[in-house]
Enzyme design. Sequence first.
Site, PDB file in Angstrom:
ATOM      1  N   LYS A  48       1.034  -1.109   0.200  1.00 48.19           N
ATOM      2  CA  LYS A  48      -0.039  -0.446  -0.284  1.00 48.19           C
ATOM      3  C   LYS A  48       1.324   1.512  -0.117  1.00 48.19           C
ATOM      4  CE  LYS A  48      -1.885   1.177   3.817  1.00 48.19           C
ATOM      5  NZ  LYS A  48      -1.865   3.124   3.804  1.00 48.19           N
ATOM      6  N   LYS A  81      -7.852   7.452  -0.394  1.00 56.20           N
ATOM      7  CA  LYS A  81      -9.310   8.008   0.590  1.00 56.20           C
ATOM      8  C   LYS A  81      -9.470   9.228  -0.305  1.00 56.20           C
ATOM      9  CE  LYS A  81      -7.269   6.452   4.945  1.00 56.20           C
ATOM     10  NZ  LYS A  81      -5.495   6.386   4.287  1.00 56.20           N
ATOM     11  N   GLN A 206      -0.916   1.722  16.453  1.00 56.26           N
ATOM     12  CA  GLN A 206      -1.924   2.323  17.151  1.00 56.26           C
ATOM     13  C   GLN A 206      -2.719   1.453  18.234  1.00 56.26           C
ATOM     14  OE1 GLN A 206      -4.824   4.090  13.622  1.00 56.26           O
ATOM     15  NE2 GLN A 206      -2.952   3.361  12.120  1.00 56.26           N
ATOM     16  N   GLY A 207      -2.245   0.058  18.345  1.00 58.12           N
ATOM     17  CA  GLY A 207      -2.928  -0.464  19.321  1.00 58.12           C
ATOM     18  C   GLY A 207      -3.526  -1.793  19.062  1.00 58.12           C
ATOM     19  N   GLY A 208      -3.934  -2.028  17.553  1.00 59.47           N
ATOM     20  CA  GLY A 208      -4.756  -3.207  17.357  1.00 59.47           C
ATOM     21  C   GLY A 208      -4.152  -4.222  17.214  1.00 59.47           C
TER      22      GLY A 208
END
Length: 248
Positions: A48, A81, A206-208
């Site tokens: 990406k 986006k 980011q914590g995921g």
Amino acid sequence: MGFLDMIKRAAEQNRSRIVLALDVKGPDALERAERLLCETAEYICCVKINKHLILPWGVEGLRGLIKRAHSLGLPVIADCKMCDIGSTNFVEAFTYFDAGFDAITVVPLPGWAEGLEGVFHLARGRGMGVITVILMSNRGASEFFEAVIYDEELGVFDKLYKVFARRSLKWGADGVVVGATRPEAIRQVREIVEDLPIFSPGVVVQGGGVVEALRAGASYVIVGRAICESDNPIDKAREMCELTRRFS
Ligand code: XMP
């Protein structure tokens, strides 16, 4: 071969569900990005590319990097986006596809008519992918993506990301983005989008969690800084790939 076939084939061959976000910064970023891509290729299934490279080099300047990914059997997503009126979206999508990108990300907000319709038609005709961003991974995303709105088509009130999920299926999207930081939402979206791929960014920094996102129903996990900014990107990519192998 179309985007979905490419990513499926790479995921099977490399036994990986990792989409590498090539978020490399600095004056020699393009060179480092290509090196990183080559070094980690066997542990990922897709690449990406975001503004980190698109803004300084432009899509023309990225043709070589895209060709390199293709030579390694990996499809490339432009994480643009997109969110504008139809005529502008069309030019943007055409430019990405023409430069060799296999898929783009879009925000569903402009809607279908005079919004994203032309982009979906363009992509279909060329076998390219359109991935809708329906629930972002950052904390503030709950402000709007989780707001309750009236879905006129169904005549019900529901959270915006669920309405986006239903539209994505109806529009023929090739995948949806749901933050890995929200596994419960991934579960809900999986019920709505059936077997449509779910891409989950927001792991590690980011914590995921990689395993939590995949267990909840994500198809692919997007990883950027955890690999690109690691002292040992190859080891990190291998480690993250191995976490995904039990879901292959
Ligand atoms: P990190 O470094 O957090 O980067 O692993 C993740 C990559 O994915 C992008 N990103 C998102 N893209 N929806 C998206 O479409 C999201 O919710 C989201 N969160 C992160 C981010 O820009 C980076 O390239």
